[in-house]
Each structure stands twice: as structure tokens, then as C-alpha cells.
Design a protein around this motif. Structure first.
Motif, mmCIF file in Angstrom:
data_model
loop_
_atom_site.group_PDB
_atom_site.id
_atom_site.type_symbol
_atom_site.label_atom_id
_atom_site.label_comp_id
_atom_site.label_asym_id
_atom_site.label_seq_id
_atom_site.Cartn_x
_atom_site.Cartn_y
_atom_site.Cartn_z
ATOM 1 N N GLU A 183 -12.803 7.300 1.361
ATOM 2 C CA GLU A 183 -12.520 6.362 0.264
ATOM 3 C C GLU A 183 -12.136 7.077 -1.024
ATOM 4 O OE1 GLU A 183 -16.750 7.656 -0.303
ATOM 5 O OE2 GLU A 183 -15.476 7.155 1.409
ATOM 6 N N ARG A 184 -12.340 8.371 -1.080
ATOM 7 C CA ARG A 184 -12.005 9.117 -2.285
ATOM 8 C C ARG A 184 -10.557 9.611 -2.298
ATOM 9 N NH1 ARG A 184 -17.460 12.942 -2.813
ATOM 10 N NH2 ARG A 184 -18.943 11.233 -3.224
ATOM 11 N N ALA A 185 -9.821 9.402 -1.244
ATOM 12 C CA ALA A 185 -8.419 9.812 -1.218
ATOM 13 C C ALA A 185 -7.674 9.169 -2.380
ATOM 14 C CB ALA A 185 -7.789 9.432 0.112
ATOM 15 N N PHE A 186 -6.748 9.905 -2.968
ATOM 16 C CA PHE A 186 -6.097 9.473 -4.210
ATOM 17 C C PHE A 186 -4.590 9.643 -4.075
ATOM 18 C CE2 PHE A 186 -5.869 10.106 -9.075
ATOM 19 C CZ PHE A 186 -5.900 8.740 -9.305
ATOM 20 N N GLY A 187 -3.864 8.521 -4.088
ATOM 21 C CA GLY A 187 -2.423 8.557 -4.007
ATOM 22 C C GLY A 187 -1.942 8.129 -2.637
ATOM 23 N N PRO A 188 -0.629 8.089 -2.421
ATOM 24 C CA PRO A 188 0.440 8.394 -3.378
ATOM 25 C C PRO A 188 0.657 7.306 -4.426
ATOM 26 C CG PRO A 188 1.380 7.649 -1.322
ATOM 27 C CD PRO A 188 -0.094 7.741 -1.085
ATOM 28 N N ILE A 189 0.039 6.124 -4.232
ATOM 29 C CA ILE A 189 0.056 5.091 -5.272
ATOM 30 C C ILE A 189 -1.287 5.203 -5.986
ATOM 31 C CG2 ILE A 189 0.372 2.651 -5.779
ATOM 32 C CD1 ILE A 189 1.588 2.435 -2.903
ATOM 33 N N PHE A 190 -1.281 5.851 -7.128
ATOM 34 C CA PHE A 190 -2.540 6.178 -7.791
ATOM 35 C C PHE A 190 -3.202 4.947 -8.403
ATOM 36 C CE2 PHE A 190 -0.308 10.367 -8.214
ATOM 37 C CZ PHE A 190 -1.152 11.073 -7.394
ATOM 38 N N PHE A 191 -2.433 4.172 -9.146
ATOM 39 C CA PHE A 191 -2.976 2.962 -9.763
ATOM 40 C C PHE A 191 -1.812 2.094 -10.206
ATOM 41 C CE2 PHE A 191 -2.627 6.088 -13.158
ATOM 42 C CZ PHE A 191 -2.154 5.387 -14.252
ATOM 43 N N ALA A 192 -2.128 0.899 -10.652
ATOM 44 C CA ALA A 192 -1.101 -0.018 -11.137
ATOM 45 C C ALA A 192 -1.658 -0.822 -12.299
ATOM 46 C CB ALA A 192 -0.627 -0.955 -10.021
ATOM 47 N N MET A 193 -0.754 -1.218 -13.192
ATOM 48 C CA MET A 193 -1.104 -2.073 -14.326
ATOM 49 C C MET A 193 -0.141 -3.257 -14.338
ATOM 50 S SD MET A 193 -1.810 0.780 -17.301
ATOM 51 C CE MET A 193 -0.142 1.413 -17.242
ATOM 52 N N HIS A 194 -0.611 -4.376 -14.863
ATOM 53 C CA HIS A 194 0.247 -5.555 -14.881
ATOM 54 C C HIS A 194 -0.033 -6.419 -16.097
ATOM 55 C CE1 HIS A 194 -3.396 -7.326 -13.018
ATOM 56 N NE2 HIS A 194 -2.985 -8.462 -13.542
ATOM 57 N N GLU A 251 8.417 14.149 -2.601
ATOM 58 C CA GLU A 251 9.565 14.951 -2.218
ATOM 59 C C GLU A 251 10.854 14.194 -2.529
ATOM 60 O OE1 GLU A 251 8.323 12.147 0.785
ATOM 61 O OE2 GLU A 251 7.241 13.776 -0.203
ATOM 62 N N PRO A 252 11.951 14.892 -2.751
ATOM 63 C CA PRO A 252 13.224 14.203 -3.001
ATOM 64 C C PRO A 252 13.568 13.268 -1.847
ATOM 65 C CG PRO A 252 13.413 16.557 -3.464
ATOM 66 C CD PRO A 252 12.089 16.355 -2.782
ATOM 67 N N GLY A 253 14.192 12.155 -2.174
ATOM 68 C CA GLY A 253 14.568 11.190 -1.149
ATOM 69 C C GLY A 253 14.675 9.806 -1.737
ATOM 70 N N ASP A 254 15.155 8.884 -0.945
ATOM 71 C CA ASP A 254 15.363 7.515 -1.406
ATOM 72 C C ASP A 254 14.109 6.685 -1.165
ATOM 73 O OD1 ASP A 254 17.967 8.084 -2.146
ATOM 74 O OD2 ASP A 254 18.704 7.726 -0.116
ATOM 75 N N HIS A 255 13.072 6.963 -1.939
ATOM 76 C CA HIS A 255 11.841 6.190 -1.825
ATOM 77 C C HIS A 255 12.010 4.831 -2.478
ATOM 78 C CE1 HIS A 255 9.642 9.634 -0.297
ATOM 79 N NE2 HIS A 255 10.132 10.348 -1.293
ATOM 80 N N GLU A 256 11.269 3.883 -1.973
ATOM 81 C CA GLU A 256 11.286 2.533 -2.510
ATOM 82 C C GLU A 256 9.873 1.987 -2.482
ATOM 83 O OE1 GLU A 256 14.277 -1.144 -1.948
ATOM 84 O OE2 GLU A 256 13.103 -0.682 -0.154
ATOM 85 N N ILE A 295 0.815 -3.033 -3.190
ATOM 86 C CA ILE A 295 2.007 -2.224 -3.419
ATOM 87 C C ILE A 295 2.083 -1.194 -2.298
ATOM 88 C CG2 ILE A 295 3.174 -0.649 -5.010
ATOM 89 C CD1 ILE A 295 1.506 -2.055 -7.253
ATOM 90 N N LEU A 296 3.230 -1.128 -1.670
ATOM 91 C CA LEU A 296 3.473 -0.204 -0.566
ATOM 92 C C LEU A 296 4.612 0.726 -0.938
ATOM 93 C CD1 LEU A 296 3.479 -2.832 2.330
ATOM 94 C CD2 LEU A 296 1.557 -1.393 1.639
ATOM 95 N N LEU A 297 4.629 1.860 -0.279
ATOM 96 C CA LEU A 297 5.671 2.847 -0.519
ATOM 97 C C LEU A 297 6.424 3.090 0.777
ATOM 98 C CD1 LEU A 297 6.855 4.763 -2.652
ATOM 99 C CD2 LEU A 297 5.201 6.483 -1.893
ATOM 100 N N ALA A 298 7.727 3.024 0.704
ATOM 101 C CA ALA A 298 8.559 3.309 1.865
ATOM 102 C C ALA A 298 9.300 4.628 1.603
ATOM 103 C CB ALA A 298 9.549 2.173 2.094
ATOM 104 N N PRO A 299 9.412 5.512 2.644
ATOM 105 C CA PRO A 299 8.899 5.283 4.003
ATOM 106 C C PRO A 299 7.374 5.301 4.045
ATOM 107 C CG PRO A 299 9.689 7.515 3.780
ATOM 108 C CD PRO A 299 10.076 6.823 2.495
ATOM 109 N N GLY A 300 6.874 4.689 5.038
ATOM 110 C CA GLY A 300 5.433 4.519 5.216
ATOM 111 C C GLY A 300 5.130 3.068 5.475
ATOM 112 N N GLY A 301 5.606 2.205 4.547
ATOM 113 C CA GLY A 301 5.482 0.773 4.734
ATOM 114 C C GLY A 301 4.067 0.335 5.017
ATOM 115 N N GLU A 302 3.930 -0.606 5.921
ATOM 116 C CA GLU A 302 2.629 -1.220 6.169
ATOM 117 C C GLU A 302 1.652 -0.280 6.856
ATOM 118 O OE1 GLU A 302 3.084 -4.945 8.085
ATOM 119 O OE2 GLU A 302 4.348 -5.786 6.508
ATOM 120 N N THR A 303 2.142 0.831 7.401
ATOM 121 C CA THR A 303 1.220 1.794 8.020
ATOM 122 C C THR A 303 0.778 2.870 7.043
ATOM 123 O OG1 THR A 303 3.054 3.172 8.797
ATOM 124 C CG2 THR A 303 2.252 1.439 10.277
ATOM 125 N N GLY A 304 1.332 2.890 5.851
ATOM 126 C CA GLY A 304 0.965 3.883 4.856
ATOM 127 C C GLY A 304 -0.064 3.369 3.881
#
Length: 847
Positions: free
Chosen positions: A233-244, A261-266, A309-318
Motif C-alpha cells: 500500500e505504500r507504493a507511490f506513483g506513477p499517478i502520485f496525486f490529483a487535485m480538483h 519514459e518518452p512516448g505517447d502517454h495518455e 485516473i488511469l495511465l495508458a499504456p497500462g490502462g485498467e491493469t495498471g
């Protein structure tokens, strides 16, 4: 190159071995990036990277280390083994330092995050000259050559014994060192890899400078054994936090991401209905700020909505970041606000403040500046090159997010940067000009950094300043006028409507003039006049000096008249519009502030004088007064921080008590304990209030009525170095039915959930909406009767055509008050505009 979904997952989660808590690092060979992964915290981030299937300390310096977040050595029977393969990144001669492990890492505040950033432990490994060591280097210790292509370093800890071994690439043992572990707690706590170009335990991490020759790579880091405890549960990232924020059915969300890493992340923003997730917005990743910002219109603000919030690549499995967008509390009887400022890292991760905020269950949070300081997390600041400077800032910004992310995932949060956020001690933004060092300025030769910022404008490149602002403000409602200032530096001043409360969010540094430039003869250095003939109250109000600038004043005028959906208004900015501070004379700078004696409760320091610090927004006086007049046109109160001194005052404009009230919140972590001990008692002081309360002129001649101050004191809380400086936070409650505003500044050490818990002495203070200037207005226009309850009333001076104020009245009867004689027009407005009007109302002096 972009990673596949499968590779993304396996490179951000350490592989599990047979024992559930066992650990083995894994990095894909094609991966190149600064961020090491979810299991690690790198000190400092920009000096480490992944490359060639390994982690590399590519910038040498003292105490470079990587803390393992998801495992620790527990206080349970058994032993453990830790190993890593390592090698040189270059063939420079090794000067000094060591490479190896650190065990038993613990911080002062009993939190793994504190341990990761500030914790101390026991070092062991290989010195630059090849000697093995455990804790203390010894002259006759076994040696190995660090010139080998690859070495395996292995530590085995069993009951009472430690064994450190070095093996070559083939597995043959080269040397070993054993030691009786008489202090078992050496081992218990966090663990880290260390690559240090400093002597073993030679200097605290805060003094760890870049330089040296210890540049090593590491791979196959393993940790196993019965004493190893797993904490996934202490793992941190790649989505560290969010504000709204949510305002007028527009949702804006900013996710803070890792430097990938460089690439077309979404990035994907998804909401849940029942068991079904659907994507409602997508965002690219800003390459410098590492943020993803989402904007959703026509948001259903009538219900709580789970989001992720999800990060692609990775999607629902990330990995994902999840929370709830709460419904707009526009029907709630009371709106609760948490207000914070000056988040230094002493006390990190500030669990006590986070716990207390959860108790109050705020509807919204305001962080009004200095979310980071240049020195947080140690290692100083790195201002160039731009990429490394961005990572340096990101590491500091992550400490803020790590502290408050669990609150901000469900609670709207406003963050606005101040001077330290943009690597200034003080910032006079001068409408975005580039700060320069004048070669003809004698001060520049003595202190380049202060002379640099004294020139006005921003020291850091515009792209870097914009990066900071994207991380902190891109989730705010859209700017009122997005036109950039000088150098293309963006703006964010705006309004937010939430729970029926309307907030004007200002930038009270960006347009502010440099006092050294505006008043050259005063010889102002770092905000303090060195010319003894200068008196800020007499000479400081110079023509041409700016505070808010024309654009923000125009915004305030328009905002003050717009009451669509609002029943109360407040202005949020970085700092107090007065100079509430005293020092012993001669007081021509504030370097002595942290060295002054901290008094016992009830004591008053004698012989101090009110100071003239031009960093405070007591200067420049005329622009400050223009801002207050604009604020009063909405009968708004003021929320801010920055001053490191919790206080509640009422501004005076033409006379005392005719302006808005202000709550200046204490610093979350106070490294600069300002104080207020004026030499004379305040006028018209209530007898139950201390002598430093009442009506005063501040150092710049501004009228202020002081109602409560949280001076540094010997409070008896531990650690005293943290708590005697009066740190804390502010809580504000807005009551819809009564229009009462309750202000309170709380000490961070008080458990607010306990029976009898109290804020700092002098609080809470409760005022009425009309107290923000209207209650003391000396003239009135006679009572008017409204056709409906709680309509909007607007009062206009017929001689000048100026709107005096606009306010949503309470009930159906209202007696308008004004500040000077004359004839006025009173309008009652409904949602369609003008509903009823009274012209020629004569102002009569109140009885």
C-alpha cells in the motif's frame, strides 16, 4: 520507445518471490527515465535514473540514496538477506565516499514517508578505497577492487550477527566482513541503496552537495527473509496525486504524474455508475510539469461521483488514482473551509494536521502559497539546466502531495504558488519581467541572489515558472483573462463558486512592484530599507507602484457585482495586506527573527518596534487600499497566509474598522517565527484581549484592528523546535442562515477530535457578513422592503456613478448603509436583472 501494457505493469511493480514479502527489483532493458518506479523514493530524484535495465546514480554527490518504500525490516524474530549487483558508470579515480546499503532507517515522526526523506540509519558497504565496512570504517578491514565490471554485494543478518560479502560476476567470494549485531534495532526500519561521494556519516543530508566521483549502477536488488515485512500500500506513483475543483458545473482535475519514459502517454479520467466505469475525458501529459489536466462541462453536481485516473499504456491493469467528486454543497447549511500555508518539511508528512482536517470534514481546502520551500527534502536547490531544475521542483512538490493527497482525492483544493514555490525568498513579479543582476549595483557583489530578486520579476526561466503554475493551478477554474504577462508567463486569477460561496482567487505577487526599483534612494535590500532617513509610512507610498495591477482590480470590480448563485463572498490570496510584525530595533532586516527568545504564555516582549518589510502587502499603500475598496464592494472577507504568524485583523481604509476582515493562517511548518509585540497597547482594546490587540497603525501607516495573534510561545508541546513557533492551520465556517463567519487558527499539536480541544487563544472569532465594512458605515439610506427574500441589493453613488457595493441581503428587509454623504440609487436585482429601484436616496448620518 513506448511500453506495452504488460511491460508497463511489470516494470512498475516489483516481482514477488516465494515469500510474500520478499522483493526483487526489475527494470526493462529498453527503459530510460528519471523515475525508478512505484517501490522507490530517490534522494534526490534528478540524480538517479533507469537505463540499461538498471538504476544509475548518474550525478555524484553526498548521500545519494534510494529508499525502498514497500518493504521494511520488522521487529520480529528471524533474519534477512539483502543483495545487489553494482558497477562503475565511468573510470574516474575514486576520491572518497562509499557504495552499499543503509538499514534501520527511521525518521523523527514515525512515518515511512519521513523515513524515506529524512530518516537516519546504519551504513555498510565498500569505501572508495575498496575497504568493506559496517557502520564504522576500520583501517585494517578487507578490501576489494571497485574497478571490476560487476560486483555482488550481499548482507546477511541473523540472530546477533551481520555478514557483509562481496562476490565477483561469476559468484566467487572476494572478501567478507562480519560483525556481532549487539544492537538489534540497527536493522529494524527502512532499507536503502546508497551511493555517496561523502565520508561515511560525515554530514547531514541537508548539506549533501553535488560533486565527487562515486557514480554507480545497480540491478537485481533483492531482500528476503522472515524479518521482511511487505507494505504494497505504500507504493507511490506513477499517478502520485490529483487535485480538483468544481464550479458552476465545470469540473477540472489535474493529476500529478511521474517523469516517465518518452512516448505517447495518455491519461484517462473515468467515472463509475454502479459497477461500470466509463471514460469522460482524456489528456496528454505535459512534458515538463508531468501533469494531466481534465476539463468536463455540464457535470452533474447533484450527486457524489466516484472517479479514477488511469495511465495508458497500462490502462485498467495498471495503477490508478481513485477518489470521489462530491456533490456541490449548495444546499448545505454550513460550509467549512480548511486553510493552510507555508508547508516546509519539518514535521513532514504532517500527519497531525491531516488527521485534524479529517476531523473537521472541510468542504474545500485552500493552500495559499509556499507549498514547497527550496530546501525541503534536503540537497538544496538546482536551478539549471531546465530539465534537472524541473525534476528538482517536482521532488519537492511531491512531498506536499504525499502529505495531503488522501484529503485532496475527495475534497476540492485550491493551491496558489507564492515566492518560495518559484525559488524566491521574496518575489516582486513586476508583471512578469525577467529578473536581472545589475552589474552597477553594489549589493549584487555582496549577495547576488537577493540583488537578483530585488530587481523585480522572476529569476527562473519563464517556461519553468509556467511549469510550476501548471502543477499548482491548472485545476482551478478558467482564468478570468488568460492573457499572459511578460515573458509569456501565464496567469490564473479567477473566481470559484462552491456551496453558494464565491471566492475571488488573486495573484498578489505577480504584478507587485519591486520596492528597490520603485524607491531607489531608500536602498531597499530584500524588502528592508537600509537608508536610515527612509520611513515607509511617510515615503513609501510612491506613484506608479503596483500591487494587484489594473487587470485584477477590474476583475474584482466585476466579481463584486456578480451574485448569481452566491450568498457570501471571500477573497483568497497569498498574504496579508498589512505588515503585522515587530522586531527589536534597529530592525533593518529580519535575519534576527529566528534567533529571538521565545516567550512564555502571557509574556510580552518589551522594546520592539513595528517593522517595514516591503515583502508584506502593507506596501505599496495606495494600491493596497484600492484592492481593499474593491474587496469591500462585495462585503468579502480575506483568506491568506505567508506571514508565518497566525492572526485575525480587520482592515481600515479611511478609518479603523471600515474594511474587510482577514484571517492569516499559521504556517504548517514555521521556520520563520514572526511575532507581534507592539510597544504600546492597542486603542479600544476589549479588556479580555491581550495588549497587542486593538487598533494600530502598522509600520507603513495602514490602519489595522488586531483581534487575535498566535505569537510563538513556549507551549509545552514536543518537539519544541517545531511547536514553539506556533505552527498550525485555519478553519473557517460559513453559516448560510445567519450569514455568520467563524474564523479560527488551530495549533497542529492539538487533537481537535478530543473533548475540550481549543484553537489558539483568542479564537474562534465570529463576525457577520455585513461586518466587512458595512456595519460601521456612518450613513444610511433608509429601510427598503424586498418582494422576495434574499435578493441582491446594489448601491450606486449618483454623483460618481460608482457602485458602492453589491450584496445578497438577508431576508426581505434591508437598510443600506454608505460611507459618505450624498444621493444614492438602490436596486434590488433578481436572476433576470433589475427588479426594483429607488433613486435619489439621501444619506443620513446614523443615530
Amino acid at each position: 520507445m513506448p511500453l506495452s501494457r504488460r511491460r508497463f505493469v511489470t516494470t512498475t511493480v516489483a516481482a514477488a518471490a516465494a515469500h510474500a514479502a520478499d522483493f526483487r527489483s526489475e527494470w526493462a532493458s529498453e527503459l530510460t527515465r528519471p523515475w525508478l518506479g512505484r517501490d522507490y523514493w530517490a534522494n534526490p530524484m534528478q540524480d538517479w535514473r533507469i537505463g540499461n535495465g538498471r538504476m544509475e546514480c548518474h550525478v555524484a554527490g553526498g548521500d545519494r540514496n534510494v529508499f525502498l518504500l514497500t518493504r521494511e525490516i520488522a521487529s520480529q524474530p528471524g533474519g534477512f538477506t539483502m543483495s545487489v549487483r553494482l558497477g562503475r558508470l565511468d573510470d574516474q579515480p575514486l576520491e572518497r565516499g562509499f557504495v552499499g546499503f543503509r538499514t534501520g532507517i527511521r525518521g523523527q515522526f514515525h512515518d515511512y514517508r519521513d523515513s524515506a526523506v529524512h530518516g537516519e540509519g546504519v551504513n555498510m558497504g565498500i569505501l572508495a578505497d575498496g575497504r568493506l565496512f559496517i557502520h564504522t570504517p576500520e583501517a585494517g578491514a578487507p578490501k576489494v577492487s571497485l574497478q571490476a565490471d560487476e560486483l555482488l554485494l550481499r548482507l546477511t543478518a541473523s540472530s546477533g550477527n551481520l555478514l557483509l560479502e562481496v562476490l565477483d560476476k561469476s559468484g566467487a567470494k572476494l572478501a567478507e566482513l562480519s560483525r556481532s549485531n549487539t544492537a538489534a534495532d540497527w536493522m529494524e526500519g527502512g532499507v536503502a541503496i546508497v551511493c555517496s561521494s561523502a565520508e561515511v556519516q560525515s554530514a547531514p543530508r541537508r548539506a549533501a552537495q553535488r560533486g565527487g566521483t562515486m557514480r554507480f549502477w545497480f540491478r537485481n536488488w533483492t531482500l528476503s527473509g522472515s524479518k521482511v515485512a511487505g507494505h504494497p500500500e505504500r507504493a507511490f506513483g506513477p499517478i502520485f496525486f490529483a487535485m480538483h475543483t468544481l464550479s458552476r458545473r465545470v469540473l477540472k482535475v489535474t493529476a500529478q504524474l511521474a517523469p516517465l519514459e518518452p512516448g505517447d502517454h495518455e491519461a484517462l479520467l473515468q467515472t463509475r455508475s454502479g459497477n461500470v466505469w466509463r471514460t469522460v475525458a482524456t489528456s496528454g501529459i505535459d512534458p515538463m510539469a508531468r501533469t494531466a489536466t481534465f476539463r468536463v462541462t455540464a457535470w452533474d453536481d447533484t450527486r457524489d461521483t466516484p472517479y479514477r485516473i488511469l495511465l495508458a499504456p497500462g490502462g485498467e491493469t495498471g495503477p490508478s488514482f481513485e477518489g470521489v467528486i462530491r456533490k456541490d454543497p449548495k444546499d448545505k447549511a454550513r460550509i467549512t473551509i480548511g486553510a493552510l500555508t507555508c508547508t516546509n518539511d519539518f514535521g513532514f508528512p504532517h500527519q497531525d494536521i491531516a488527521r485534524n482536517l479529517r476531523h473537521f470534514r472541510p468542504d474545500i481546502l485552500f493552500f495559499t502559497g509556499d507549498q514547497i520551500y527550496e530546501g525541503v527534502g534536503g540537497y538544496g536547490i538546482q536551478m539549471e539546466p531546465p530539465d534537472a531544475a524541473a525534476l528538482d521542483y517536482l521532488r519537492k512538490w511531491l512531498l506536499f502531495g504525499w502529505s495531503f493527497c488522501d484529503l485532496m482525492r475527495d475534497i476540492p483544493a485550491i493551491t496558489i504558488p507564492d515566492d518560495h514555490d518559484v525559488y524566491h525568498g521574496n518575489v516582486w513579479g513586476a508583471a512578469g519581467k525577467k529578473a536581472v543582476v545589475d552589474p552597477n549595483d553594489p549589493e549584487a557583489a555582496l549577495n547576488r541572489n537577493k540583488a537578483w530578486q530585488d530587481s523585480g520579476g522572476y529569476k527562473m526561466p519563464a517556461e519553468w515558472v509556467n511549469m510550476v503554475q501548471r502543477t499548482q493551478t491548472s485545476h482551478l477554474p478558467d482564468p478570468f483573462d488568460p492573457t499572459p504577462v511578460g515573458q509569456g508567463i501565464t496567469v490564473y486569477y479567477t473566481s470559484l463558486l462552491y456551496g453558494g460561496a464565491s471566492f475571488a482567487i488573486l495573484e498578489d505577487r505577480k504584478w507587485k512592484s519591486s520596492p528597490r526599483v520603485a524607491i531607489p534612494w531608500a536602498d531597499i535590500q530584500n524588502g528592508w530599507a537600509q537608508n536610515p532617513d527612509y520611513n515607509g509610512a511617510e515615503h513609501g507610498d510612491v506613484a506608479g507602484a503596483e500591487l494587484l495591477g489594473p487587470r485584477q482590480l477590474a476583475f474584482l470590480e466585476k466579481w463584486a457585482q456578480d451574485w448569481n448563485g452566491a450568498w457570501i463572498k471571500a477573497v483568497v490570496s497569498q498574504t496579508l495586506w498589512a505588515n503585522l510584525a515587530t522586531l527589536p530595533p534597529p530592525a533593518n532586516n529580519d535575519d534576527v527573527t529566528g534567533k529571538l527568545a521565545i516567550l512564555k504564555p502571557g509574556e510580552h516582549s518589551k522594546g520592539e518596534v513595528r517593522v517595514q518589510d516591503h515583502d508584506s502587502n502593507g506596501w505599496p499603500q495606495t494600491p493596497r487600499t484600492l484592492g481593499l475598496r474593491a474587496m469591500r464592494k462585495a462585503l468579502a472577507f480575506h483568506i491568506g497566509g505567508d506571514q508565518h504568524l497566525g492572526s485575525t485583523i480587520q482592515y481600515g481604509i479611511d478609518t479603523w474598522n471600515d474594511g474587510p476582515w482577514m484571517i492569516c493562517t499559521p504556517a504548517v511548518s514555521n521556520i520563520f517565527p514572526r511575532r507581534w509585540y507592539p510597544p504600546e497597547e492597542g486603542r479600544n482594546r476589549p479588556p479580555e484581549r491581550p495588549r497587542y490587540c486593538g487598533e494600530f497603525l502598522d509600520g507603513f501607516g495602514n490602519k489595522v484592528t488586531v483581534h487575535a495573534v498566535a505569537n510563538p510561545q513556549q507551549f509545552g508541546a514536543r518537539p519544541a523546535a517545531l511547536h514553539n513557533r506556533a505552527p498550525g492551520y485555519g478553519m473557517i465556517e460559513l453559516d448560510r442562515a445567519t450569514r455568520k463567519i467563524t474564523l479560527a487558527n488551530w495549533p497542529r499539536w492539538v487533537d481537535a477530535s478530543q473533548s475540550g480541544a481549543r484553537p489558539y487563544p483568542g479564537w474562534p472569532i465570529t463576525i457577520h457578513q455585513y461586518d466587512n465594512g458595512l456595519a460601521t458605515a456612518p450613513f444610511e439610506l433608509g429601510e427598503i422592503s424586498a418582494p422576495a427574500a434574499d435578493m441582491v441589493a446594489q448601491v450606486t453613488d449618483e454623483a460618481s456613478g460608482e457602485t458602492v457595493y453589491t450584496v445578497r441581503i438577508q431576508g426581505r428587509r434591508f437598510t443600506p448603509r454608505v460611507f459618505r454623504e450624498g444621493r444614492y440609487t438602490v436596486r434590488l436585482l433578481d436572476v433576470r436583472g433589475k427588479a426594483r429601484e429607488w433613486r435619489g436616496r439621501l444619506a443620513r448620518r446614523r443615530a
